[in-house]
Design an enzyme around this catalytic site. Structure first.
Site, short mmCIF file in Angstrom:
data_model
loop_
_atom_site.label_atom_id
_atom_site.label_comp_id
_atom_site.label_asym_id
_atom_site.label_seq_id
_atom_site.Cartn_x
_atom_site.Cartn_y
_atom_site.Cartn_z
N VAL A 141 3.13 -7.67 -5.71
CA VAL A 141 2.92 -7.79 -4.27
C VAL A 141 1.62 -7.11 -3.85
O VAL A 141 0.84 -7.64 -3.05
CB VAL A 141 4.12 -7.19 -3.50
N GLU A 142 1.36 -5.93 -4.40
CA GLU A 142 0.20 -5.14 -3.96
C GLU A 142 -1.13 -5.74 -4.41
O GLU A 142 -2.09 -5.75 -3.63
CB GLU A 142 0.32 -3.71 -4.48
N SER A 143 -1.21 -6.21 -5.64
CA SER A 143 -2.53 -6.60 -6.16
C SER A 143 -2.49 -7.80 -7.09
O SER A 143 -3.45 -8.04 -7.80
CB SER A 143 -3.17 -5.42 -6.91
N MET B 175 0.85 -1.19 0.00
CA MET B 175 0.00 0.00 0.00
C MET B 175 0.87 1.23 0.00
O MET B 175 1.75 1.38 0.84
CB MET B 175 -0.87 -0.01 1.25
#
Length: 364
Positions: free
Chosen positions: A132-134, A1
Site C-alpha cells: 500500500v505504501e510504496s 505513511m
C-alpha cells in the site's frame, strides 16, 4: 505513511493513492534564504544539536518551496470522493498489486519469518503495508525531502490545525537533519513523498530515529531495502501494541438488527472503547464461526464504518490490531485496505507454497 508519535494524521485521509506516488513537483527557489522563522530554527539546531549555523544557512538557501507538497496536504475537497470505500479499496486490491506482493513475499520469506518471530507481526500484514505504501518499493516518491519538510514546516497552507501541523513537520525536519548528519547522507539528495516520508515503509524522519531497524549489526537502517523495511515495520507495530496471534477484525452479522446496532455505535473513534459483551448484550450478532464468545466478552472493540455513496455502509468490528494499523495511518479506509490486501496475499501465497511442495515431491 507511518506517523507514529508525531501524530501526523493523514491530511487527506482517504486519498486513494500511496504517499510515495511520483508527482511533478512545482517549486520556488531561494524562498528560505534570510527567512526569519528559518533563521530561528537554525539557531535552535546549532544550540540543541551542535550544528554549524553557517552550513545550515547555506543548506536552507538551497531549499525550495514545493507548491505541490502544500497542495497535496490539503483535505480532499469533495466529501463524496473522500469517503468512498469501494473506490479507495479498488486502488489497492488490484491483481497487479496482489501478484507483486506474492512475489515480494517469496523473495523475502526468511526475513519475514524472523520479523514474525521477533515481533509477532505476521508476514501478510508487513507485505500488505509495503504494498500500500510504496508498491513494494517501486513508488517511494520523487520529492526532495528537504524541500517538502521545509515547505510544510514554514509554509503550511491555511487549515484549522495549521499551527499544530507546522510544528509536527518542523520536528520532522529537525529529526531529518539529525538523521542525515549522523549517517552521512546529503540531505539535498534524499527523495520521498510529498510529505517527507521515506523508503519502502514511508517512515517519517521522526519515526526513522525511533523505530527503524537494521538487518545487519553496526549498519544504520536502509529503508530503500526490503530487509530493513520489513524489520522496521514489524518493530513499529509491536512498539505500538500489536498483539501476536490475535485477529484484526470480526465480521458483523448482516441481519438488520446487527446493522442498526453497528450504525448507532459507529462514532469514528479508532481506539477500541466498547467490549464485545456490551454489543452482544445490545443484540449484535457476529458472522464468525468457531469463535468462543464467552472467552471474548471482555475483548475491547470498535465499530468500523466503511461508507460508499449509494450503497449500504459496510461495518466491521475492529480489535486492538486494527487500531494499531490506524497508528500507521489515521484512516479506517487505510487500515481496512491493508487488512483486506493481507488476506488476499495470504490466500494466494499458501496455494503457491503447496504447489511448489507438490512439484518438489514429484521430482524427488
Amino acid at each position: 505513511m507511518a506517523h507514529g508519535h508525531t501524530a501526523l494524521a493523514q491530511s487527506q485521509p482517504e486519498r486513494s493513492v500511496g504517499q510515495g506516488q511520483n508527482l511533478e513537483e512545482d517549486i520556488t527557489l531561494r524562498r528560505y534564504a534570510n527567512h526569519p522563522a528559518v533563521d530561528a530554527f537554525i539557531s535552535e539546531m546549532a544550540a540543541r544539536h551542535d550544528f554549524d549555523a553557517h552550513a545550515l544557512r547555506r543548506l536552507f538557501a538551497r531549499a525550495r518551496y514545493s507548491a505541490t507538497s502544500a497542495k497535496q496536504v490539503m483535505p480532499v475537497a469533495s466529501p463524496e470522493q473522500q469517503r468512498n470505500w469501494h473506490v479507495y479499496r479498488s486502488s489497492f486490491l488490484d491483481e497487479k498489486r496482489i501478484r507483486a506482493g506474492v512475489r515480494f513475499w517469496r523473495a523475502h520469506q526468511a526475513v519475514l519469518r524472523r520479523a514474525d518471530r521477533a515481533f509477532g507481526v505476521p508476514p501478510e500484514i508487513i507485505v500488505a503495508i509495503i504494498g500500500v505504501e510504496s508498491f513494494y518499493g517501486h513508488q517511494m516518491g520523487n520529492f526532495h525531502v528537504l524541500d517538502a519538510l521545509t515547505t510544510l514546516a514554514f509554509d503550511y497552507p491555511p487549515a484549522p490545525n495549521r499551527l499544530e501541523r507546522a510544528r509536527l513537520f518542523r520536528q520532522n525536519l529537525e529529526d531529518f537533519l539529525v538523521w542525515t548528519r549522523d549517517i552521512g547522507l546529503d540531505p539535498t539528495r534524499v527523495l520521498g513523498s510529498y510529505a517527507g516520508a521515506i523508503g519502502m515503509p514511508q517512515f517519517m524522519p521522526s519515526n526513522i530515529l525511533q523505530y527503524a531497524r537494521s538487518d545487519e549489526p553496526n549498519r544504520p537502517p536502509e529503508l530503500t531495502g526490503a530487509a530493513d523495511s520489513i524489520l522496521s515495520i514489524a518493530h513499529y507495530l509491536r512498539r505500538y501494541g500489536w498483539e501476536a496471534g490475535r485477529p484484526v477484525v470480526w465480521n458483523i452479522g448482516v441481519d438488520s438488527g446487527s446493522q442498526r446496532i453497528a450504525q448507532a455505535t459507529a462514532d469514528g473513534r479508532p481506539e477500541p472503547h466498547h467490549t464485545l459483551g456490551q454489543l452482544l448484550q445490545a443484540g449484535l450478532l457476529l458472522n464468525k464461526a468457531f469463535l468462543d464468545l464467552r472467552a471474548e466478552l471482555d475483548t475491547p472493540v470498535t465499530v468500523v464504518d466503511l461508507p460508499t455513496p449509494g450503497q449500504p455502509v459496510e461495518y466491521w468490528l475492529g480489535l486492538c490490531n486494527f487500531y494499531i494499523l490506524t497508528r500507521y495511518n489515521k484512516s479506517f479506509f487505510y487500515a481496512a485496505a491493508v487488512y483486506q490486501l493481507s488476506q488476499r496475499l495470504k490466500q494466494r501465497f499458501k496455494p503457491a507454497m503447496t504447489q511448489n511442495l507438490f512439484k518438489s515431491s514429484q521430482n524427488s
